[in-house]
Design a protein around this motif. Structure first.
Motif, PDB file in Angstrom:
ATOM      1  N   UNK A   4       0.816  -1.212  -0.132  1.00 44.17           N
ATOM      2  CA  UNK A   4      -0.106   0.059  -0.017  1.00 44.17           C
ATOM      3  C   UNK A   4       1.050   1.052   0.081  1.00 44.17           C
ATOM      4  N   UNK A   5       0.945   2.166  -1.100  1.00 47.64           N
ATOM      5  CA  UNK A   5       1.542   3.477  -1.241  1.00 47.64           C
ATOM      6  C   UNK A   5       0.961   4.502  -0.524  1.00 47.64           C
ATOM      7  N   UNK A   6       1.644   5.340  -0.002  1.00 47.87           N
ATOM      8  CA  UNK A   6       1.347   6.594   0.335  1.00 47.87           C
ATOM      9  C   UNK A   6       1.445   7.433  -1.008  1.00 47.87           C
ATOM     10  N   UNK A  10       4.395   7.098  -3.856  1.00 51.04           N
ATOM     11  CA  UNK A  10       4.232   6.616  -5.233  1.00 51.04           C
ATOM     12  C   UNK A  10       4.889   7.821  -5.910  1.00 51.04           C
ATOM     13  N   UNK A  11       4.886   9.087  -5.633  1.00 48.92           N
ATOM     14  CA  UNK A  11       5.258  10.098  -6.368  1.00 48.92           C
ATOM     15  C   UNK A  11       7.190  10.102  -6.462  1.00 48.92           C
ATOM     16  N   UNK A  12       7.590   9.546  -5.287  1.00 49.07           N
ATOM     17  CA  UNK A  12       8.835   9.325  -5.068  1.00 49.07           C
ATOM     18  C   UNK A  12       9.508   8.360  -6.446  1.00 49.07           C
ATOM     19  N   UNK A  13       8.629   7.487  -7.012  1.00 46.58           N
ATOM     20  CA  UNK A  13       8.905   6.449  -7.713  1.00 46.58           C
ATOM     21  C   UNK A  13       8.463   7.061  -9.296  1.00 46.58           C
ATOM     22  N   UNK A  14       8.076   8.239  -9.308  1.00 49.07           N
ATOM     23  CA  UNK A  14       7.710   8.734 -10.762  1.00 49.07           C
ATOM     24  C   UNK A  14       8.874   8.903 -11.633  1.00 49.07           C
ATOM     25  N   UNK A  15      10.179   9.155 -11.022  1.00 51.36           N
ATOM     26  CA  UNK A  15      11.461   9.554 -12.230  1.00 51.36           C
ATOM     27  C   UNK A  15      11.571   7.939 -12.628  1.00 51.36           C
ATOM     28  N   UNK A  16      11.554   6.953 -12.001  1.00 53.69           N
ATOM     29  CA  UNK A  16      11.755   5.666 -12.443  1.00 53.69           C
ATOM     30  C   UNK A  16      10.823   5.120 -13.209  1.00 53.69           C
ATOM     31  N   UNK A  17       9.193   5.477 -12.968  1.00 55.15           N
ATOM     32  CA  UNK A  17       8.194   4.847 -13.615  1.00 55.15           C
ATOM     33  C   UNK A  17       8.493   5.725 -15.099  1.00 55.15           C
ATOM     34  N   UNK A  82      -1.259   1.557 -11.917  1.00 58.60           N
ATOM     35  CA  UNK A  82      -1.920   1.929 -10.628  1.00 58.60           C
ATOM     36  C   UNK A  82      -1.109   1.548  -9.400  1.00 58.60           C
ATOM     37  N   UNK A  83      -1.045   2.392  -8.298  1.00 59.73           N
ATOM     38  CA  UNK A  83      -0.197   2.172  -7.291  1.00 59.73           C
ATOM     39  C   UNK A  83      -1.406   2.046  -6.142  1.00 59.73           C
ATOM     40  N   UNK A  84      -1.466   0.682  -5.493  1.00 60.22           N
ATOM     41  CA  UNK A  84      -2.656   0.517  -4.547  1.00 60.22           C
ATOM     42  C   UNK A  84      -2.447   1.561  -3.212  1.00 60.22           C
ATOM     43  N   UNK A  85      -3.437   2.462  -3.019  1.00 56.72           N
ATOM     44  CA  UNK A  85      -3.351   3.204  -1.696  1.00 56.72           C
ATOM     45  C   UNK A  85      -4.513   3.140  -0.781  1.00 56.72           C
ATOM     46  N   UNK A  86      -4.457   4.268   0.038  1.00 56.28           N
ATOM     47  CA  UNK A  86      -5.636   4.361   0.993  1.00 56.28           C
ATOM     48  C   UNK A  86      -5.811   5.909   1.168  1.00 56.28           C
TER      49      UNK A  86
END
Length: 120
Positions: A4-6, A10-17, A82-86
């Motif tokens: 589960x991502x915050x 998720x945003x910190x992974x965006x450069x790699x995405x 999609x990044x699973x999150x709450x």
């Protein structure tokens, strides 16, 4: 159990995405062109069947990175992840679509893409 991502994670992974997405789109385009040429002309400047198999393997390799990061692949043309999150207490998916430059959308997990909304 799925990660589960915050929003920040998720945003910190965006450069790699974005890097993996660029690579995927380039390989997908090469494969589409090569396949079309082979079917319609019998030959392609991009190669033949061995090169097509190599491109397919490269696409799988790139997509496996998303799986390893627990990012869900929802589509490949266009690329949709999609990044699973709450958010609040609601299960959502933080949603990125090919062509977007940042992570700015989400949808409830039970609604999917039609329920897409801008992140608050």
């Amino acid at each position: 159990m799925a990660r589960i991502f915050t929003v920040d994670e998720a945003r910190s992974l965006m450069p790699a995405v974005l890097e993996h997405a660029r690579a995927f789109v380039a390989v997908r385009a090469d494969l589409a062109e090569l396949t079309h040429d082979l079917r319609h002309a019998g030959a392609s400047p991009l190669g033949g069947l061995p090169e097509a198999k190599g491109l397919e393997a490269r696409m799988d390799e790139i997509l496996s990175w998303f799986d390893a990061e627990d990012i869900e692949i929802k589509g490949v043309a266009p690329l949709l992840v999609d990044f699973p999150a709450v958010l609040g207490e609601v299960s959502v998916r933080l949603c990125w679509l090919e062509g977007e430059t940042a992570l700015g959308w989400y949808h409830r997990s039970d609604l999917g893409f039609p329920g897409r909304r801008a992140l608050p």
